[in-house]
Design a protein around this motif. Structure first.
Motif, mmCIF file in Angstrom:
data_model
loop_
_atom_site.group_PDB
_atom_site.id
_atom_site.type_symbol
_atom_site.label_atom_id
_atom_site.label_comp_id
_atom_site.label_asym_id
_atom_site.label_seq_id
_atom_site.Cartn_x
_atom_site.Cartn_y
_atom_site.Cartn_z
ATOM 1 N N LYS A 158 46.477 57.695 42.440
ATOM 2 C CA LYS A 158 47.323 58.751 41.872
ATOM 3 C C LYS A 158 46.496 60.006 41.584
ATOM 4 O O LYS A 158 46.938 61.136 41.815
ATOM 5 C CB LYS A 158 47.983 58.251 40.591
ATOM 6 N N GLU B 138 41.512 37.875 36.581
ATOM 7 C CA GLU B 138 41.453 39.041 35.701
ATOM 8 C C GLU B 138 40.740 40.203 36.398
ATOM 9 O O GLU B 138 41.136 41.363 36.269
ATOM 10 C CB GLU B 138 40.722 38.670 34.411
ATOM 11 N N ALA C 239 43.153 41.808 38.708
ATOM 12 C CA ALA C 239 44.161 42.600 37.997
ATOM 13 C C ALA C 239 43.587 43.947 37.564
ATOM 14 O O ALA C 239 44.236 44.991 37.701
ATOM 15 C CB ALA C 239 44.671 41.827 36.780
ATOM 16 N N VAL C 240 42.342 43.925 37.034
ATOM 17 C CA VAL C 240 41.697 45.169 36.624
ATOM 18 C C VAL C 240 41.465 46.070 37.833
ATOM 19 O O VAL C 240 41.714 47.278 37.798
ATOM 20 C CB VAL C 240 40.358 44.867 35.912
ATOM 21 N N THR C 241 41.037 45.463 38.927
ATOM 22 C CA THR C 241 40.790 46.237 40.152
ATOM 23 C C THR C 241 42.063 46.903 40.655
ATOM 24 O O THR C 241 42.053 48.081 41.046
ATOM 25 C CB THR C 241 40.223 45.316 41.252
ATOM 26 N N ALA C 242 43.157 46.149 40.655
ATOM 27 C CA ALA C 242 44.433 46.701 41.132
ATOM 28 C C ALA C 242 44.873 47.884 40.277
ATOM 29 O O ALA C 242 45.352 48.905 40.798
ATOM 30 C CB ALA C 242 45.497 45.603 41.130
ATOM 31 N N ARG C 243 44.695 47.751 38.959
ATOM 32 C CA ARG C 243 45.102 48.827 38.062
ATOM 33 C C ARG C 243 44.235 50.070 38.278
ATOM 34 O O ARG C 243 44.736 51.198 38.349
ATOM 35 C CB ARG C 243 44.990 48.348 36.610
ATOM 36 N N LEU C 244 42.932 49.868 38.401
ATOM 37 C CA LEU C 244 42.032 50.993 38.628
ATOM 38 C C LEU C 244 42.288 51.638 39.984
ATOM 39 O O LEU C 244 42.229 52.864 40.130
ATOM 40 C CB LEU C 244 40.570 50.517 38.529
ATOM 41 N N GLU C 245 42.582 50.809 40.972
ATOM 42 C CA GLU C 245 42.899 51.330 42.303
ATOM 43 C C GLU C 245 44.128 52.226 42.253
ATOM 44 O O GLU C 245 44.159 53.314 42.862
ATOM 45 C CB GLU C 245 43.128 50.168 43.258
ATOM 46 N N SER C 246 45.128 51.791 41.510
ATOM 47 C CA SER C 246 46.361 52.575 41.385
ATOM 48 C C SER C 246 46.078 53.919 40.720
ATOM 49 O O SER C 246 46.553 54.966 41.167
ATOM 50 C CB SER C 246 47.399 51.780 40.590
ATOM 51 N N LEU C 247 45.298 53.887 39.645
ATOM 52 C CA LEU C 247 44.985 55.122 38.936
ATOM 53 C C LEU C 247 44.174 56.074 39.818
ATOM 54 O O LEU C 247 44.421 57.286 39.846
ATOM 55 C CB LEU C 247 44.207 54.801 37.654
#
Length: 476
Positions: free
Chosen positions: A441, A427, A430-438
């Motif tokens: 961008k 988990e 997953a949170v890290t990947a999402r924050l990294e993407s944001l």
């Protein structure tokens, strides 16, 4: 079922059962409760020269025919009013001994117990001693802990150890609702009383008589409660917890003595407990819809959104006025004032009468109204209603023609969620990947607007990403 409103005694079980105490005879027997047998035995009351101890002593004589009382305190017969108390109680026909004894000293307690005559053996122990040394958690010290623990914890353990082989009828510990419900500034006192509750549970488990009564505030002012101000009392009543009258409190004592429960909470509560910081009391009261201006809402999340929506419809000047009104309303409520007009906008909170405890209450109320993550030092960082309103305005109000403050408000919600989350490795990834993407961008867009270079986070590790978040949002 667990009571919901105006019930004097609550406890952590789902039903109240009425049994007598089982004796240590190798098995437990459940019979009808019996009254205290105090006519031919000795009753020991620690803190017996204090307001509550004296009140209980008189009640035991009048209601339970107690004939031999041993009242102890640190000063004993030299305590203020001790001689008058002795004469008053003996006027009811009882034999009263007032002794100086520090029950936290095992040798002193053993010496005292040795003076109890065999023809009037000790049968009832009531531990009512205690002192307060309140302070916010960050100001608690070993000295403050020791001052509160000694008369409560050390004395209770000594009483347990030195009487556990006696055939007692009752072993009653005067605990506090602060240990069950929590109370601002009383971390040391709450912990000490929770120890009493645990000791009663331990004795109960081993077949020894034990009742720990977690009292709420009594109306009768004692040395421990004499420092409470009108503001303090008003704050407690607003929370739904009301003081006990002498008659009510003593009736609850009699009820508690009839129950085979090691831990009972004795305090009147009302529907106003929806504003109490204790989740237990809030769960007992029906939910009520309130507005941001009065400091409450149907749900915390919707309240914050409604507040932002209201601000969006106002001009900048009116936004600040709205938030100042909100601060003044909450400040007046905390101080027990009938109108917010008594809160001068430019006057420092300290001069208005705020202390560490009321400062925390105001922070909690503002947090509930705005859902912003605010520090306990809020009113010291922003020391006047005007300054605090300006801080709220900077955090909440949308800027003209832009949405950045709204985004920051949403990020505040994410910040709070991240601070509270307990995630597995998967988990967390997953949170890290999402924050990294944001973040990637956002960096691309910022660099395009500024005609600068992109910040490459592709090679960042999980720990490096979380370091960025912690540095940005102050998450620890």
């Amino acid at each position: 079922p667990l009571p919901t409103t105006n019930h004097p005694i609550t406890h952590t079980h789902h039903a109240i059962r009425t049994f007598s105490q089982a004796r240590r005879t190798g098995k437990f027997t459940l019979t009808l409760p019996q009254p205290l047998n105090t006519t031919k035995s000795t009753t020991l009351i620690t803190g017996g020269t204090g307001t509550l101890g004296a009140l209980v002593a008189e009640h035991l004589i009048a209601r339970h025919d107690a004939a031999h009382l041993l009242l102890t305190s640190r000063r004993g017969p030299d305590a203020p009013g001790a001689q008058q108390l002795k004469e008053h109680l003996e006027g009811f026909g009882a034999q009263v001994t007032i002794a100086a004894c520090d029950a936290a000293d095992p040798d002193a307690l053993a010496e005292l117990l040795a003076t109890i005559p065999d023809d009037h053996p000790l049968k009832t122990v009531i531990h009512a001693a205690g002192i307060l040394d309140d302070a916010p958690l960050e100001n608690q010290t070993p000295e403050r802990l020791a001052a509160v623990f000694r008369p409560k914890v050390d004395a209770a353990w000594n009483l347990h150890e030195q009487t556990k082989n006696l055939d007692l009828d009752a072993f009653v510990l005067f605990s506090s609702a602060a240990g069950t419900l929590g109370n601002p500034g009383q971390a040391n006192y709450a912990a000490a009383n929770t120890y009493l509750d645990a000791l009663a549970a331990h004795r109960h488990h081993t077949g020894l008589p034990a009742t720990s009564i977690a009292w709420g505030l009594w109306e009768h002012t004692s040395a421990m409660t004499s420092a409470l101000t009108t503001t303090d009392l008003a704050r407690m009543k607003r929370s739904g917890v009301h003081p006990l009258s002498d008659e009510h409190g003593l009736a609850l004592l009699d009820t508690a003595l009839q129950l085979n429960e090691p831990h009972l909470v004795a305090t009147p509560i009302t529907a106003a407990t929806t504003t109490h910081p204790s989740p237990l009391l809030r769960a007992l009261a029906p939910q009520q819809r309130r507005t941001a201006a009065t400091g409450a809402s149907t749900t915390e999340g919707s309240n914050a959104k409604d507040l932002v929506a209201q601000l969006e419809e106002l001009t900048t000047d009116k936004q600040h006025r709205f938030l100042l009104d909100l601060v003044q309303a909450h400040a007046a409520a905390v101080l027990g004032h009938s109108t917010a007009q008594t809160i001068a906008p430019e006057r420092p909170f300290k001069d208005l009468g705020f202390d560490s405890l009321t400062a925390v209450e105001l922070r909690n109320r503002i947090t509930g109204a705005t859902q912003l993550r605010l520090p306990p030092t809020l009113i010291f960082d922003h020391p006047s209603p005007t300054a605090l309103a300006a801080e709220l305005h900077a955090r909440l109000a949308p800027a003209a023609g832009g949405s950045v403050p709204g985004i920051l408000s949403e990020l505040g919600g994410i910040e709070a969620a991240l601070a509270a989350v307990s995630a597995s490795d998967d988990e967390r990834s997953a949170v890290t990947a999402r924050l990294e993407s944001l973040l990637r961008k956002w960096s691309v867009r910022v660099n395009e607007q500024a005609d600068g270079t992109d910040t490459d986070l592709a090679s960042a590790t999980d720990d490096e990403i979380f370091d960025v978040i912690e540095n940005e949002f102050g998450i620890s």
